[in-house]
Design an enzyme around this catalytic site. Structure first.
Site: not given
Lengths: 139, 480
Positions: B201, B403, B479
């Site tokens: 993420h 994706h 991050k």
């Protein structure tokens, strides 16, 4: 006696862990220690400031492990608690554990956040006097 | 195992390959992608083909890599009446999504301030292990949020109605019902609302490099130019979604015995969609979808505020409109045409995004207005860049496309090959400033641990499913 290793190439996006111990209780402790070690570099420095108790029931040891480890993740996310000392007692289908640790803070070096323990290749096996566990975590 | 070549980019494993396969498995990719594919993908996608009610094919897209149960990059459409729902086909991070925000800033304006910008974003948006929410929310409000998702967030001042127009499902999963989520999920969810998390993420400042516009005509219609700066971020339903998944995998594993569903992998635990357990999971999953929509609105709001602070201008004047937001871990009811007959199906997409052709009712305003299919946001590694695609003909994949780039190497192996601090220095020399919660976490996300994103984009374009619109390169990244 217990020890753990992180399996290199089983889970490409995530992390697989192998744990070995001389008793079932020790095996569960080893799994909990491995989980914490994955998230925090200096687990040996986690202080015993907080204590929680976990009780779980399940029809199999692997489900009991799934629930126990996911409970530890829950405490990390919901209460920001990490642990370094565990006592575990498995009695038939029941687990009772006491976990001692501290709140997450700057003194603890974060590595990666574990979000769930999965059912993928999750097992507990006994060979002679040794117990083995294998699990994959989602990060 | 025999892999039958259907076309240059479509490959098939026949249903006789494994006992219990109800349909063949189809893998989309160039010969190079197929040859380098993680072999476990073949086993996992053929296991998916055994799930009751699966229609046509179990599909693996070009960015596929092995997951648990389903491969990442896996798509399966189930008959609504006789098919199953499987939490493993949706993933732990339910509605994990990528969102793209445009700006009217130029790369030359942002580059000199990238350190200040990234450092401030890192301070304002919680990332990393145990990232703590600074959103004050009562349990009653939280339950409302689980019902209305992005709409709730906009009503609370996190974004605008226009954001919702350009969000899938307009930011609300209507079948959500928080009565079916556990207290543990609620506790984790409250603690993490408005945070990014860790792993893969991130929030990234990007720009269109010279030659980055791949379709001049469409880019012009959308107002995309070389040198333009964008923000892309990737996060999902955080611990809330994971808790929903963990709770239900256990429940459904037990219930699948009752329905006599033979499982080739415990992570494929499934129950009939039309069952009490299936309905409860679907409604709980919907609550996690809404959590993700709200989480994204909050992160976007914080991002806009940081830009206001750094560039001393209102976000509207900086042109920070949302381009699109799209998820890659969700099951969605879709209407398809099969053998000339229209029918509703439950499409599981795990590491795959929805992709609607131009005349599809779910094609959002931004693309419908200019006569193209919906956008797909393809996040690459933090070193190599990302793509924006638009949909051509996605009927062969039940309206799905790629994706991301997909990992090729385990996290442990990546860490053994590079030190996080060395990677930081190397990226800095190449003009990418990264701020990470840990050096170790940074090393795990090194570019070489991922597939080549250009190859993924090329493969899906060759399959006629999506077309490359722009490529984006990183300038700065936060991050967990």
């Amino acid at each position: 006696m217990r020890k753990f290793v992180f399996a290199e190439d089983e889970a490409i996006a995530d992390v697989a862990i192998d744990v070995e111990a001389t008793s079932l209780n020790e095996l569960f402790i080893g799994c909990a220690e491995a989980l914490m070690h994955l998230m925090i570099e200096n687990t040996e420095e986690i202080e015993d400031k907080k204590e929680i108790k976990i009780e779980e029931k399940a029809n199999s040891y692997y489900l009991l492990l799934y629930k126990f480890l996911n409970d530890l993740i829950y405490y990390k996310d919901a209460y920001r608690l990490i642990f370094s000392r565990f006592s575990v007692r498995i009695d038939g289908k029941k687990l009772r554990a006491t976990c001692k640790g501290d709140e997450l803070g700057k003194k603890y070096k974060q590595i990666i956040d574990v979000k769930a323990v999965t059912m993928h290749n999750l097992y507990i096996r006994r060979k002679g006097k040794k117990y083995f566990a294998h699990f994959v975590v989602d990060v | 195992m025999e892999l039958k070549k259907i076309s240059n980019v479509v490959w098939e494993i026949e249903k006789g390959y494994k006992e219990g396969m109800l349909v063949p498995a189809r893998i989309i990719g160039t010969e190079e992608i197929i040859n380098n594919l993680d072999k476990e993908v073949f086993e996992q996608i053929t296991n998916v083909a055994t799930l009751p009610g699966i229609l046509e094919y179990a599909i693996a897209l070009p960015d596929a890599h092995s997951g648990y149960g389903f491969p990442i990059g896996g798509v399966a459409a189930m008959d609504l009446e006789r098919g199953v729902i499987s939490p493993g086909g949706i993933g732990f991070d339910i509605n994990c999504s990528v969102r793209l925000i445009r700006t009217n800033l130029r790369v030359d304006e942002v580059k000199p301030r990238i350190k200040e910008l990234v450092d401030t974003l890192f301070e304002e948006i919680p990332v990393g292990v145990g990232a703590k929410s600074d959103v004050k929310i009562s349990k009653a409000e939280f339950l409302e949020m689980l019902k209305y998702g992005g709409k709730w967030a906009v009503e609370k001042g996190f974004g605008t109605e226009k954001d919702l127009d350009n969000t899938e499902l307009k930011g609300t999963f209507e079948d959500a019902d928080p009565r079916f989520v556990s207290q543990k999920a609620i506790d984790r969810g409250i603690a993490e609302l408005g945070t990014i998390g860790s792993g893969n993420h991130y929030l990234e400042i990007q720009y269109i490099p010279e030659g980055g516009i791949k379709d001049e005509e469409v880019a012009k219609k959308l107002g995309f130019e070389e040198g333009q700066v964008f923000v892309m971020f990737h996060t999902g339903s955080r611990g809330f979604g994971h808790q929903v998944a963990s709770d239900y995998i256990e429940k459904i594993l037990s219930a699948s015995k009752k329905y006599r569903i033979k499982l080739y992998d415990r992570e494929l635990a499934a129950v009939p969609f039309n069952s009490k357990e299936g309905e409860e999971y679907y409604k709980a999953m919907g609550s996690a979808v809404n959590y993700s929509f709200a989480n994204h609105q909050i992160v976007m709001h914080k991002t806009r505020k940081v830009f206001e602070k750094i560039f001393k201008s209102e976000w509207e004047k900086l042109g920070m409109e949302q381009v699109f937001a799209i998820a890659h871990n969700r099951a969605t009811i879709e209407e398809i045409e099969l053998n000339g007959k229209k029918m509703k199906v439950l499409v599981h997409r795990k590491g795959a995004t929805a992709a609607y052709p131009k005349d599809h009712p779910r094609n959002p305003k931004i693309t419908k207005n200019i006569g193209i299919g919906s956008l797909a946001l393809i996040g690459g590694s933090m070193e190599t860049g990302s793509y924006v695609l638009y949909t051509l003909d996605s009927s062969s994949t039940f309206f799905s496309t790629v994706h991301g780039s997909g990992r090729t190497m385990s996290r442990a192996k990546a860490k053994s090959q590079i030190n996080g601090k060395d990677l930081f220095e190397s990226m800095l020399k190449r003009g990418i400033y990264v701020k990470s919660a840990s050096w170790s976490g940074l090393a795990e996300e090194a570019g070489f641990a991922y597939k080549n994103i250009d190859m993924i984009a090329e493969a899906i374009e060759k399959a006629g499913i999506s077309k490359r619109l722009i490529k984006l390169l990183p300038l700065g990244n936060i991050k967990g």
